[in-house]
Design a protein around this motif. Sequence first.
Motif, PDB file in Angstrom:
ATOM      1  N   SER A 128       1.064  -1.238   0.040  1.00  9.18           N
ATOM      2  CA  SER A 128      -0.019  -0.094  -0.156  1.00  9.18           C
ATOM      3  C   SER A 128       0.860   1.249  -0.084  1.00  9.18           C
ATOM      4  O   SER A 128       2.012   1.189   0.177  1.00  9.18           O
ATOM      5  N   ALA A 129       0.112   2.308   0.089  1.00  5.45           N
ATOM      6  CA  ALA A 129       0.687   3.541  -0.096  1.00  5.45           C
ATOM      7  C   ALA A 129       1.424   3.809   1.258  1.00  5.45           C
ATOM      8  O   ALA A 129       2.446   4.517   1.335  1.00  5.45           O
ATOM      9  N   ASN A 130       0.740   3.499   2.467  1.00 10.56           N
ATOM     10  CA  ASN A 130       1.421   3.418   3.617  1.00 10.56           C
ATOM     11  C   ASN A 130       2.809   2.668   3.833  1.00 10.56           C
ATOM     12  O   ASN A 130       3.803   3.044   4.263  1.00 10.56           O
ATOM     13  N   SER A 131       2.819   1.599   3.207  1.00  6.02           N
ATOM     14  CA  SER A 131       4.064   0.804   3.338  1.00  6.02           C
ATOM     15  C   SER A 131       5.288   1.304   2.445  1.00  6.02           C
ATOM     16  O   SER A 131       6.459   1.596   2.781  1.00  6.02           O
ATOM     17  N   ARG A 152       5.359   4.688   1.890  1.00 10.46           N
ATOM     18  CA  ARG A 152       5.962   5.875   3.014  1.00 10.46           C
ATOM     19  C   ARG A 152       6.968   5.280   3.903  1.00 10.46           C
ATOM     20  O   ARG A 152       7.950   5.911   3.928  1.00 10.46           O
ATOM     21  N   TRP A 153       6.907   4.126   4.528  1.00 10.51           N
ATOM     22  CA  TRP A 153       7.618   3.549   5.663  1.00 10.51           C
ATOM     23  C   TRP A 153       9.175   3.156   4.723  1.00 10.51           C
ATOM     24  O   TRP A 153      10.076   3.366   5.373  1.00 10.51           O
ATOM     25  N   ASN A 179      10.201   4.697   2.224  1.00 18.13           N
ATOM     26  CA  ASN A 179      10.865   5.943   2.209  1.00 18.13           C
ATOM     27  C   ASN A 179      11.491   6.570   3.143  1.00 18.13           C
ATOM     28  O   ASN A 179      12.603   6.824   3.098  1.00 18.13           O
ATOM     29  N   TYR A 210      10.583   0.350  -2.056  1.00 12.55           N
ATOM     30  CA  TYR A 210      10.042   1.529  -2.372  1.00 12.55           C
ATOM     31  C   TYR A 210       9.606   1.686  -4.056  1.00 12.55           C
ATOM     32  O   TYR A 210       8.285   1.903  -4.191  1.00 12.55           O
ATOM     33  N   SER A 252       1.495   0.255  -7.197  1.00 17.78           N
ATOM     34  CA  SER A 252       0.531   1.161  -6.966  1.00 17.78           C
ATOM     35  C   SER A 252      -0.019   1.890  -8.276  1.00 17.78           C
ATOM     36  O   SER A 252      -1.425   2.232  -8.830  1.00 17.78           O
TER      37      SER A 252
END
Length: 135
Positions: free
Chosen positions: A2-5, A7-8, A10, A109, A116
């Motif tokens: 997901s976008a959350n993973s 972000r982490w 990054n 990332y 995505s």
Amino acid sequence: MSANSARWLNVLTVTSLIALIALCLAWELWLAPQRAGGSWLVLKTLPLLLPLFGILRGRLYTHRWITLFIIAYFVEGVVRAWSDRGLSAQLALVEIALSLILFASAIGYVRALKRSEEHTSELQSRLHLVCRLLL
């Protein structure tokens, strides 16, 4: 992923890059320089500054090319861990670990963003749009 993973991943890439910059500076200036008073090897830190702003902004292109670029720091860590003694060898092991973390998180990332994008483009295709309109 997901976008959350993404972000982490990054955040992990940024953290490991900044830690590697700090390690290279401290290693060659204070902790275990090749010569007393510092070493010209501190200049190896300069190439690490080039991708810093792209990584901080989460740019996909920068994450891609840093994976090629970081291999040199991994190799230097392996060589110095094998050839140096004492604190310098231990710092080389830390450099190896940070370069591996940076490599893995940057690849993760890129993969997360690509998946995505594929998912988003899949949802925007005409067939999927028609199906969504019919539902």
